[in-house]
Design an enzyme around this catalytic site. Sequence first.
Site, mmCIF file in Angstrom:
data_model
loop_
_atom_site.group_PDB
_atom_site.id
_atom_site.type_symbol
_atom_site.label_atom_id
_atom_site.label_comp_id
_atom_site.label_asym_id
_atom_site.label_seq_id
_atom_site.Cartn_x
_atom_site.Cartn_y
_atom_site.Cartn_z
ATOM 1 N N ASN A 165 -10.455 -2.400 7.441
ATOM 2 C CA ASN A 165 -10.507 -1.156 6.673
ATOM 3 C C ASN A 165 -10.026 -1.363 5.252
ATOM 4 O O ASN A 165 -9.166 -2.195 4.975
ATOM 5 C CB ASN A 165 -9.669 -0.061 7.360
ATOM 6 C CG ASN A 165 -8.224 -0.084 6.925
ATOM 7 O OD1 ASN A 165 -7.862 0.455 5.868
ATOM 8 N ND2 ASN A 165 -7.365 -0.723 7.710
ATOM 9 N N GLY B 71 -0.183 -3.411 16.647
ATOM 10 C CA GLY B 71 -1.184 -4.474 16.542
ATOM 11 C C GLY B 71 -1.813 -4.737 17.896
ATOM 12 O O GLY B 71 -1.197 -5.322 18.771
ATOM 13 N N LYS C 45 -0.204 10.318 8.277
ATOM 14 C CA LYS C 45 -0.923 9.460 7.338
ATOM 15 C C LYS C 45 -0.037 9.218 6.120
ATOM 16 O O LYS C 45 0.652 10.149 5.656
ATOM 17 C CB LYS C 45 -2.232 10.149 6.897
ATOM 18 C CG LYS C 45 -2.983 9.441 5.770
ATOM 19 C CD LYS C 45 -3.570 8.108 6.179
ATOM 20 C CE LYS C 45 -4.179 7.363 4.982
ATOM 21 N NZ LYS C 45 -4.617 5.999 5.354
ATOM 22 N N CYS D 175 0.777 -1.315 2.124
ATOM 23 C CA CYS D 175 -0.642 -0.952 2.042
ATOM 24 C C CYS D 175 -1.431 -2.069 1.347
ATOM 25 O O CYS D 175 -1.120 -2.456 0.229
ATOM 26 C CB CYS D 175 -0.847 0.361 1.287
ATOM 27 S SG CYS D 175 -2.601 0.772 1.235
ATOM 28 N N GLY E 9 -8.089 3.128 1.254
ATOM 29 C CA GLY E 9 -7.645 3.510 -0.089
ATOM 30 C C GLY E 9 -6.770 4.753 -0.107
ATOM 31 O O GLY E 9 -6.833 5.564 -1.040
ATOM 32 N N ASN F 247 1.807 -3.847 9.649
ATOM 33 C CA ASN F 247 0.614 -3.265 9.069
ATOM 34 C C ASN F 247 -0.522 -4.265 9.288
ATOM 35 O O ASN F 247 -0.306 -5.360 9.817
ATOM 36 C CB ASN F 247 0.846 -3.026 7.574
ATOM 37 C CG ASN F 247 -0.023 -1.906 7.043
ATOM 38 O OD1 ASN F 247 -1.201 -1.819 7.379
ATOM 39 N ND2 ASN F 247 0.539 -1.051 6.217
HETATM 40 C C1 DHB Z 1 -4.219 2.315 3.946
HETATM 41 C C2 DHB Z 1 -4.206 1.199 4.728
HETATM 42 C C3 DHB Z 1 -3.001 0.731 5.186
HETATM 43 O O1 DHB Z 1 -2.921 -0.349 5.983
HETATM 44 C C4 DHB Z 1 -1.829 1.379 4.824
HETATM 45 O O2 DHB Z 1 -0.662 0.921 5.234
HETATM 46 C C5 DHB Z 1 -1.874 2.483 4.057
HETATM 47 C C6 DHB Z 1 -3.069 2.947 3.617
HETATM 48 C C7 DHB Z 1 -5.446 2.837 3.391
HETATM 49 O O3 DHB Z 1 -6.237 2.052 2.888
HETATM 50 O O4 DHB Z 1 -5.594 4.065 3.377
#
Ligand code: DHB
Length: 308
Positions: free
Chosen positions: A69, A247, A45, A128, A72, A191
């Site tokens: 999503n 993807g 993560k 992100c 955060g 992403n």
């Molecule tokens: C989150 C979502 C993403 O696509 C990413 O690259 C990193 C973090 C998120 O919201 O946690």
Amino acid sequence: MIDLSVRIKNLKFETPFLNASGVWCTTENEIDEILKSEAGGVVFKTMTLEKRVGNPEPRLYVTDDFSINSMGLPNLGVDYYCQIASKLKKYQKPLIASFAGFKEKEFYILAEKIDNTDFDGLEVNLSCPNLEGKGIFAYDLDLSFKILKNLKKITKKVIGVKLPPYNDRETIKKIAEKFLQLKIDFVTLINSYPLGAFIDTKNERLVIKPNQGIGGLGGRVLKPISLAQVILFHKFSQGKIDIIGVGGVETGDDVYQYILAGAKLVGVGTRLLKGPKIFSNLKKQLEKIFREKKINKIEDKLGQLKDY
Ligand code: DHB
């Protein structure tokens, strides 16, 4: 004999399947389960300097066709992940640290910490989409290139970059050429599409709460977008930078499409929400395709799309 193993520089992956960072990789338990599966390695993560609880719920919505999503960046903090990396080394599969700063300087502090550990590689998350009031670093090319140039001075480990989708070929060309110059080892494409929304008609509201109900779009609908990014990046980098395609990966056929497009490995995001069992299915299905087409190894088909 079918050999599904691939390499990024000195790192060997026994299968070309990874999790997409963010899914099933936040706790030691989850990461352990990925490493016990048929995945070739694991991407953690995205870690930040401090631990974070992330955005308020509901923050994830999933259907067969797509996911939205706005998590955060909930994560347990860089120090936690650096500490568990040494324990997880026993699986002898590449451990990739995904990380993101809120400011430029934080990327360097994070990279220094990660460089001093048992992580095998770094995935710089410049994409992100969910940080309230913050833009996506990767849409500021000059700043992104500056960050990557400095990160290359900090670490000698394998280094890759996770990018968002771009809307024109020229930008992808510019990035590919710069990454060749900077000696970036791999890119993860892509992403989530940054702006996704879906409305629950019964309740007349958006399906997620944070960020005005708008979040990163993933899942099946992302595959055509992602394939185009992979094809163009592969072309503009002359096949010299390894690509992890992400993807809408659900089946061996999807994986095969990504290989033809030019991706050496794939990451599974939305479908992995159902659990790491998907990796053994992908392996069986890809092996069947290879048997039927008499293919021995991934490299033989990498980027080998036929002309009309
Ligand atoms: C989150 C979502 C993403 O696509 C990413 O690259 C990193 C973090 C998120 O919201 O946690």
